[in-house]
Design an enzyme around this catalytic site. Structure first.
Site, mmCIF file in Angstrom:
data_model
loop_
_atom_site.group_PDB
_atom_site.id
_atom_site.type_symbol
_atom_site.label_atom_id
_atom_site.label_comp_id
_atom_site.label_asym_id
_atom_site.label_seq_id
_atom_site.Cartn_x
_atom_site.Cartn_y
_atom_site.Cartn_z
ATOM 1 N N CYS A 157 85.387 57.299 70.474
ATOM 2 C CA CYS A 157 84.449 58.222 71.115
ATOM 3 C C CYS A 157 83.809 57.587 72.341
ATOM 4 O O CYS A 157 82.861 56.798 72.226
ATOM 5 C CB CYS A 157 83.364 58.663 70.132
ATOM 6 S SG CYS A 157 82.155 59.776 70.852
ATOM 7 N N CYS A 210 80.099 58.572 72.748
ATOM 8 C CA CYS A 210 79.179 57.863 71.853
ATOM 9 C C CYS A 210 78.962 56.425 72.288
ATOM 10 O O CYS A 210 77.846 55.901 72.200
ATOM 11 C CB CYS A 210 79.735 57.853 70.430
ATOM 12 S SG CYS A 210 80.279 59.451 69.791
ATOM 13 N N ASP A 211 80.027 55.765 72.733
ATOM 14 C CA ASP A 211 80.001 54.314 72.809
ATOM 15 C C ASP A 211 80.192 53.709 74.196
ATOM 16 O O ASP A 211 80.135 52.492 74.341
ATOM 17 C CB ASP A 211 81.098 53.746 71.895
ATOM 18 C CG ASP A 211 80.926 54.222 70.464
ATOM 19 O OD1 ASP A 211 79.770 54.383 70.047
ATOM 20 O OD2 ASP A 211 81.942 54.446 69.783
#
Length: 415
Positions: free
Chosen positions: A232, A235-236
């Site tokens: 992701c 997300c990251d």
């Protein structure tokens, strides 16, 4: 069947993982004392193992089966008669798990969507049963730092967040059973779900089984998830500021994530095992024109290098077979997602990507069956959007039960 998910995180250098077994606020049915293990015997070691069961809560039903609009005819099948017993004048109970097997609402899946639905449904006195899966908690259970979920300014470990979701659902009377479902029958009400030989029945159902990221299948990739390996970028990506990283994939997802990651990384290597991308021309042109993206076609990842965190990749030329090792501080896998819909394909509409099709916000083509989370959402795939879906599905299910005369009309304050 896996649970409603949301994305894996890959904070580099994080060599520890919270196992989600912190303080719980659930109650033990036998002692009325707080339990210290909200996931029963389920221990998180980032390997996907699971087990455990949940506490029973009583409810009584006696409604005959009713045909359901939109559902196909039931296939000839029967459950395990030894698994469920019915006491005179009482509810069906599961002799092996010691809990209820009938409810006004059954929720399939225990990620953010499923457990949020359980919290709302339990507060509306629907006494839901959650069939959580053998590895409960969804993909956040294999997530390290979650920094984009509202309410946690310092971030929170994925397992810790899901333990809190679960404890909150159990606090209001949700029964959670950590089993995978085998099959369903949505032809009549009560709807029937079989899980590990036990038949469960619900007047309404919420499907929140999520979608699973596809992985390369390497042992080193699994070992380093949350330690530089991620699925992701949204997300990251923040964790990889000024670092050199790689993205694997050949479709629009990989092209989009590689482009997005250039906001943070010093350089992004886009690796594809074929000689041409499968993505759209506009996305390919955008990636090719980006000076921070280095494209390597005919390239496969044979191994992710590193002990406590990602330090490099062993790459293989798919045409010549030659291998080389390159320094790399992160690896993003962008080869697609698999929605967990196999058990529902004979009953609910599925799109060309395998995701369930939603009608009117959370409904399905079967009256009384609702859908929430990543099992239908292939656009956002975030914990917060899945949780919002679970809220909507629970409210819609409760209002549907009212319309059928199964529950009393609630006040606005019930939520």
């Amino acid at each position: 069947m896996t649970d409603d998910t949301t994305r894996q995180t890959g904070k580099p250098g994080d060599a520890t993982a919270n196992n989600g077994s912190g303080p719980a606020v659930g109650e033990d049915a036998g002692t009325n004392q707080p339990t210290s293990k909200p996931f029963g015997n389920f221990a998180i070691d980032f390997s996907g193992d699971g087990g455990g069961t949940s506490d029973p809560v009583s409810i009584n039903f006696g409604r005959p089966a009713a045909p359901v609009a939109g559902a196909p005819a039931a296939p000839a099948a029967s459950g395990d008669p030894a698994a469920a017993i019915t006491a005179p004048g009482g509810p069906r109970t599961d002799a092996r798990h010691g809990g209820r097997t009938e409810s006004k609402l059954i929720i399939i899946g225990s990620g953010p969507a499923g457990l949020t639905a359980a919290i709302y449904a339990a507060r509306a006195n629907l006494e839901p049963i959650v069939l959580a899966g053998s590895a409960p908690g969804g993909q956040l259970m294999i997530t390290s730092d979650v920094e984009n979920y509202p309410g946690f300014p310092d971030g929170i470990q994925g397992p810790e967040l899901m333990a809190a979701f679960r404890a909150q659902a159990e606090r209001f009377g949700t029964q959670i059973v950590d089993v995978d479902i085998d099959r369903v029958d949505f032809s009549t009400r009560p709807f029937r779900i079989w899980a590990r030989g036990t038949e469960y029945r619900g007047e309404t159902v919420i499907v929140a089984t999520g979608a699973s990221a596809l992985w390369l299948g390497l042992e080193s990739e699994t070992r380093l998830r949350g330690r530089g390996v991620s699925a992701c970028a949204t997300c990251d990506g923040f964790f990889f500021r000024d670092k050199e990283i790689a993205v694997v994939g050949g479709g629009d997802t990989a092209l989009e994530e590689a482009t997005f990651l250039t906001r943070f990384a010093s350089k992004v290597h886009l690796l594809h095992r074929r000689d041409a991308f499968r993505g759209s021309k506009i996305m390919i042109d955008r990636a090719v024109a980006n000076p921070k993206i280095a494209i390597r076609l005919n390239t496969a990842v044979d191994e992710v290098l590193g002990d406590a965190k990602v330090s490099g990749l062993r790459l293989r030329d798919t045409q010549t077979g030659e291998t080389d090792e390159v320094d790399m501080e992160g690896l993003f896998i962008a080869i697609g997602y698999r929605p967990n819909t196999d058990a529902f394909r004979d009953w609910l509409d599925v799109d060309d990507k395998g995701y369930l099709v939603v009608h009117d916000e959370t409904g399905s083509k079967v009256d009384g069956v609702f859908i929430a989370g990543d099992v239908h959402d292939h656009r956002y795939r975030q914990a917060v959007t899945a949780a919002a879906d679970g809220c909507k599905a629970a409210i819609d299910a409760e209002r549907w039960l009212e319309s059928q005369g199964i529950t009393e009309v609630s006040t606005a304050g019930a939520w």
